[in-house]
Motif scaffolding. Structure first.
Motif, mmCIF file in Angstrom:
data_model
loop_
_atom_site.group_PDB
_atom_site.id
_atom_site.type_symbol
_atom_site.label_atom_id
_atom_site.label_comp_id
_atom_site.label_asym_id
_atom_site.label_seq_id
_atom_site.Cartn_x
_atom_site.Cartn_y
_atom_site.Cartn_z
ATOM 1 N N ILE A 123 3.839 10.259 -9.332
ATOM 2 C CA ILE A 123 3.192 10.024 -11.103
ATOM 3 C C ILE A 123 2.023 11.512 -11.342
ATOM 4 C CG2 ILE A 123 1.248 8.786 -12.778
ATOM 5 C CD1 ILE A 123 1.667 5.989 -11.805
ATOM 6 N N TRP A 124 1.701 11.774 -10.340
ATOM 7 C CA TRP A 124 1.167 12.850 -10.199
ATOM 8 C C TRP A 124 1.831 14.500 -9.961
ATOM 9 C CZ3 TRP A 124 -3.005 11.717 -6.297
ATOM 10 C CH2 TRP A 124 -4.045 11.162 -6.610
ATOM 11 N N GLN A 125 3.098 14.220 -9.599
ATOM 12 C CA GLN A 125 3.897 15.635 -8.985
ATOM 13 C C GLN A 125 5.300 15.448 -9.707
ATOM 14 O OE1 GLN A 125 4.763 15.036 -4.852
ATOM 15 N NE2 GLN A 125 2.641 16.557 -4.767
ATOM 16 N N GLY A 126 5.777 14.121 -9.893
ATOM 17 C CA GLY A 126 7.090 13.920 -10.690
ATOM 18 C C GLY A 126 6.862 13.970 -12.138
ATOM 19 N N ASP A 127 8.034 14.392 -12.422
ATOM 20 C CA ASP A 127 8.205 13.961 -14.316
ATOM 21 C C ASP A 127 9.740 12.756 -14.833
ATOM 22 O OD1 ASP A 127 10.020 14.666 -17.287
ATOM 23 O OD2 ASP A 127 10.954 16.341 -16.670
ATOM 24 N N PHE A 128 9.030 11.765 -14.845
ATOM 25 C CA PHE A 128 9.769 10.184 -15.141
ATOM 26 C C PHE A 128 10.869 10.898 -16.332
ATOM 27 C CE2 PHE A 128 9.556 6.587 -17.216
ATOM 28 C CZ PHE A 128 9.443 5.736 -15.964
ATOM 29 N N SER A 129 10.285 11.428 -17.379
ATOM 30 C CA SER A 129 11.502 11.694 -18.475
ATOM 31 C C SER A 129 12.746 11.788 -17.923
ATOM 32 C CB SER A 129 11.676 12.526 -19.149
ATOM 33 O OG SER A 129 9.163 12.669 -20.269
ATOM 34 N N SER A 130 12.855 13.060 -17.126
ATOM 35 C CA SER A 130 13.773 13.269 -16.775
ATOM 36 C C SER A 130 14.612 12.149 -15.318
ATOM 37 C CB SER A 130 13.644 14.962 -15.935
ATOM 38 O OG SER A 130 13.099 15.015 -14.433
ATOM 39 N N ALA A 131 13.607 12.273 -14.688
ATOM 40 C CA ALA A 131 13.782 10.831 -14.040
ATOM 41 C C ALA A 131 14.562 8.936 -14.789
ATOM 42 C CB ALA A 131 12.784 10.890 -12.699
ATOM 43 N N GLY A 132 13.502 9.735 -15.429
ATOM 44 C CA GLY A 132 14.462 8.181 -16.564
ATOM 45 C C GLY A 132 15.504 8.539 -16.850
ATOM 46 N N ALA A 133 16.013 9.837 -17.753
ATOM 47 C CA ALA A 133 17.289 9.935 -17.859
ATOM 48 C C ALA A 133 18.038 9.994 -16.664
ATOM 49 C CB ALA A 133 16.931 11.925 -18.705
ATOM 50 N N TRP A 134 18.009 10.673 -16.151
ATOM 51 C CA TRP A 134 19.087 10.191 -14.391
ATOM 52 C C TRP A 134 19.138 8.776 -14.681
ATOM 53 C CZ3 TRP A 134 20.260 8.497 -10.128
ATOM 54 C CH2 TRP A 134 20.828 9.042 -9.458
ATOM 55 N N ALA A 171 0.478 -1.347 0.051
ATOM 56 C CA ALA A 171 -0.427 -0.262 -0.356
ATOM 57 C C ALA A 171 1.003 1.557 0.027
ATOM 58 C CB ALA A 171 -1.501 0.013 1.206
ATOM 59 N N ALA A 172 1.916 1.244 0.885
ATOM 60 C CA ALA A 172 2.900 2.663 1.038
ATOM 61 C C ALA A 172 3.581 2.786 -0.645
ATOM 62 C CB ALA A 172 4.019 2.427 1.967
ATOM 63 N N LEU A 173 4.216 1.423 -1.252
ATOM 64 C CA LEU A 173 4.753 1.456 -2.292
ATOM 65 C C LEU A 173 3.605 2.446 -3.797
ATOM 66 C CD1 LEU A 173 7.138 1.034 -3.878
ATOM 67 C CD2 LEU A 173 6.226 -1.238 -4.728
ATOM 68 N N THR A 174 2.360 1.809 -3.430
ATOM 69 C CA THR A 174 1.680 1.989 -4.797
ATOM 70 C C THR A 174 1.153 3.867 -4.411
ATOM 71 O OG1 THR A 174 0.519 -0.046 -4.257
ATOM 72 C CG2 THR A 174 -0.437 1.493 -5.165
ATOM 73 N N GLY A 175 0.900 4.284 -2.808
ATOM 74 C CA GLY A 175 0.447 5.699 -2.690
ATOM 75 C C GLY A 175 1.706 6.451 -3.138
ATOM 76 N N LEU A 176 2.923 5.601 -2.846
ATOM 77 C CA LEU A 176 4.224 6.692 -3.431
ATOM 78 C C LEU A 176 4.500 6.901 -5.278
ATOM 79 C CD1 LEU A 176 7.028 5.402 -0.919
ATOM 80 C CD2 LEU A 176 6.438 8.015 -1.511
ATOM 81 N N ILE A 177 4.443 5.542 -5.328
ATOM 82 C CA ILE A 177 4.238 6.151 -6.970
ATOM 83 C C ILE A 177 2.866 6.888 -7.883
ATOM 84 C CG2 ILE A 177 3.342 3.798 -8.650
ATOM 85 C CD1 ILE A 177 4.667 1.497 -7.478
ATOM 86 N N ILE A 178 1.880 6.498 -6.933
ATOM 87 C CA ILE A 178 1.131 7.546 -7.623
ATOM 88 C C ILE A 178 1.178 8.860 -7.003
ATOM 89 C CG2 ILE A 178 -1.794 8.476 -6.927
ATOM 90 C CD1 ILE A 178 -2.041 5.107 -6.223
ATOM 91 N N LEU A 179 1.806 9.003 -6.088
ATOM 92 C CA LEU A 179 2.117 10.132 -5.705
ATOM 93 C C LEU A 179 3.785 10.916 -7.108
ATOM 94 C CD1 LEU A 179 1.893 12.467 -3.861
ATOM 95 C CD2 LEU A 179 4.067 11.467 -2.622
#
Length: 114
Positions: A24-35, A14-22
């Protein structure tokens, strides 16, 4: 002990799912993935993550009794990650613990102990 493992798996999932949802809403997956793919520690982190997925898949395959069930649980691990493994553990905790008692060991004994 099984109930504690199930509870911890459920809470962690449940905690991991919540962090993933957070994320997705707040993060930039492209720049994180590039890093992750360009930095040495990012690559180590990805290798560690997928090596853990592989270990989970091997454990799941060892516990599941039917090849269809094995495929159902193993294949999504590499996409859904530890959320999927946590769900599996919540459902299969009894079976995991029954394997250790069938082998003649208790959870307090290591494989080399009599």
């Amino acid at each position: 002990m099984r109930s504690l493992i199930r509870l911890l798996a459920a809470l962690g999932t449940a905690a991991l799912t919540g962090l993933i949802i957070l994320a997705i809403w707040q993060g930039d997956f492209s720049s994180a993935g590039a890093w992750l793919t360009t930095r040495p520690w990012g690559r180590v982190t990805l290798f560690d993550l997928y090596f853990g997925f592989l270990i989970s898949a091997v454990l799941i395959a060892a516990v599941e009794r039917d090849w269809r069930s094995t495929l159902f649980w193993v294949l999504p691990v590499f996409v859904l990650g530890n959320v999927w493994t946590g769900i599996w553990l919540c459902i299969r905790a009894r079976r995991v613990f029954s394997l250790s008692t069938r082998s003649g060991r208790t959870h307090h004994q290591s494989p080399g102990e009599p």
